[in-house]
Design an enzyme around this catalytic site. Structure first.
Site, PDB file in Angstrom:
ATOM      1  N   SER A  30     -34.763  -3.403   5.620  1.00 49.18           N
ATOM      2  CA  SER A  30     -35.245  -2.053   4.921  1.00 49.18           C
ATOM      3  C   SER A  30     -35.084  -2.308   3.597  1.00 49.18           C
ATOM      4  O   SER A  30     -35.726  -3.285   2.928  1.00 49.18           O
ATOM      5  CB  SER A  30     -34.739  -0.965   5.731  1.00 49.18           C
ATOM      6  OG  SER A  30     -35.278   0.210   5.265  1.00 49.18           O
TER       7      SER A  30
ATOM      8  N   HIS B 175     -41.104  -1.183   6.847  1.00 48.63           N
ATOM      9  CA  HIS B 175     -41.539   0.072   7.478  1.00 48.63           C
ATOM     10  C   HIS B 175     -43.222   0.041   7.139  1.00 48.63           C
ATOM     11  O   HIS B 175     -43.582   1.092   7.115  1.00 48.63           O
ATOM     12  CB  HIS B 175     -40.942   1.310   7.061  1.00 48.63           C
ATOM     13  CG  HIS B 175     -39.387   1.184   7.011  1.00 48.63           C
ATOM     14  ND1 HIS B 175     -38.821   1.549   8.209  1.00 48.63           N
ATOM     15  CD2 HIS B 175     -38.703   1.104   6.156  1.00 48.63           C
ATOM     16  CE1 HIS B 175     -37.528   1.376   8.092  1.00 48.63           C
ATOM     17  NE2 HIS B 175     -37.215   1.322   6.747  1.00 48.63           N
TER      18      HIS B 175
ATOM     19  N   GLU C  53     -42.058  -2.505  10.955  1.00 53.08           N
ATOM     20  CA  GLU C  53     -40.470  -2.315  11.709  1.00 53.08           C
ATOM     21  C   GLU C  53     -40.080  -3.459  12.699  1.00 53.08           C
ATOM     22  O   GLU C  53     -41.238  -3.762  13.601  1.00 53.08           O
ATOM     23  CB  GLU C  53     -40.294  -0.862  12.148  1.00 53.08           C
ATOM     24  CG  GLU C  53     -40.281  -0.056  11.059  1.00 53.08           C
ATOM     25  CD  GLU C  53     -39.939   1.670  11.430  1.00 53.08           C
ATOM     26  OE1 GLU C  53     -40.039   1.839  12.705  1.00 53.08           O
ATOM     27  OE2 GLU C  53     -40.094   2.174  10.627  1.00 53.08           O
TER      28      GLU C  53
END
Lengths: 272, 272
Positions: free
Chosen positions: B131, B173, B200
């Site tokens: 992330s 994401h 993800e």
């Protein structure tokens, strides 16, 4: 009726502005005023047809359209009803609202009403569709299968559409719902179809099934699979990620033009 | 230390599986076990560092890593602390958690700790980021400015990253948050940077800043701007839609390989 339609499709990615500059609906209203001064709103896709009809009657009235008729089709037999068909025959602009695109094709597809709509379009009229009404325009339309995550390249369902637009597949609410994966999935199934992803409050105005220009505040994404050099798609692997090499992507904004036959954006200074 | 790093970057699009097959974290653990048997978790990006540290300590313990250290950096001076630097010196695998990528670069950037991390990477160690930890890997990183709709081609902010990966810009994401527009916006700013959008529970394993392969359940989107023939980007029009012609797009899934220098997917049967 010839093979090459003389009419215009205005294909809207949903949530077109109804209170601000109303750029897209102003273009729709301009066409209605030019011709018969009438527009027919077809709410067949919607679960809330009355509310939606009221909204559009208000805004098109404000935009100077003299007569705004509503066709609230709830059963297939109503697409054969003479009074309903009369409404289509008197109009030059027809507007499909949002909702569920399978309601449009299952209730109207191949009916007498559909034949009148097709004649209207081939004869120079304007067919407008927003959201589900946009998705239904091509020969093959994207539908959101139950639980399909619309972001995956693999997960999508398709169904036969109204076939007003040819060799394209159209997705609406494009950036807002992150639908690039879904559109790629549709294009890779058969790169004959050019993928057109339309943002909300954004439209393409497609003349004679040939060239279009962009209206509204968002972007239009063109996914061209003609040069795909590799894809892993097969029926054996319907759920996994589909690998794809060499997709060509264009992004268009308000005023940009695109030639569907050449599959190229038209830019100022280019000889066309 | 040479110009060509000997190490590996494992760059994860966020939400890597921690309870199912744990394919990505298994690959990370394998590397930790092979080397010193130690991994260092750096939670500097996170607002909830203790909870996150506990989660990773549990899962890496279950995956057979003998020692899982945590570096809970909250102020910049801690990135100069000798005890903290000792932890890095003893490890061969370092893991940046998610959170806020500007916390990573502002607290660690150019510190003594950063220099040790860089040495570890150039000397053959593995740096992992998920992330925000993924986004921080390149020379220039994407950041989510306040209120930026991440789906617009126009709306994005960039900042100097950790510079472990070169000539790329990374977004995480990716499909889940519909970030194609944002990545296109980054690539069109300077097509020197290849755009890499990672879903993800999906990772790229990048060896020697040269070739990578894909691990995990989602897709990796490669946005190559080298052949862009037109773009409307300018400082005068920072808010509007950016028009772009001729972006090349690839979609990769688990096991697919990509050559960053040639900017090409590597497919079976191709002579490389």
């Amino acid at each position: 009726m010839t093979n090459q339609p003389k009419g215009t499709l205005i294909i809207i990615g949903g949530h077109e502005d109804k209170e601000g500059d109303r750029a897209i609906l102003t273009e729709v209203a301009r066409r209605a005023r030019q011709d018969s001064g009438r527009i027919v709103i077809i709410t067949v896709a919607s679960q809330e047809p009355e509310e939606l009809a009221k909204d559009y009657q208000k805004v098109f009235g404000e935009l100077g359209v003299k007569q705004v008729d509503v066709l609230d089709i709830r059963e297939r037999q109503e697409a054969y009803d003479e009074a309903n068909i009369e409404k289509i025959l008197g109009a030059r602009v027809v507007f499909f609202t949002g909702g569920d695109q399978l309601r449009i094709t299952s209730q109207i597809g191949d009916s007498d009403m559909f034949k009148c709509l097709r004649e209207l379009y081939y004869d120079g009229g304007t067919i407008v569709g927003t959201s589900a009404g946009a998705a239904a325009m091509p020969e093959t339309m994207l539908i959101g299968g139950a639980g399909d995550p619309s972001n995956r390249v693999s997960a999508l369902s398709m169904a036969p559409g109204l076939a007003f637009a040819h060799n394209v597949v159209i997705d609406s609410h494009f950036a807002e719902r992150g639908r690039m994966g879904r559109l790629l999935g549709a294009v890779v199934q058969n790169p004959r179809n050019l993928g057109i992803g339309i943002d909300e409050d954004t439209a393409i105005v497609l003349e004679r099934d040939d060239c279009f220009w962009v209206e509204g505040s968002g972007a239009v994404y063109i996914v061209d699979g003609q040069r795909i050099s590799y894809s892993s798609l097969s029926e054996e692997n319907p759920e996994g990620v589909v690998s794809i090499d060499d997709v060509t992507l264009h992004v268009l904004g308000k005023g940009d033009q695109f030639d569907l036959h050449k599959r190229r954006p038209i830019r100022d200074g280019q000889v066309e």
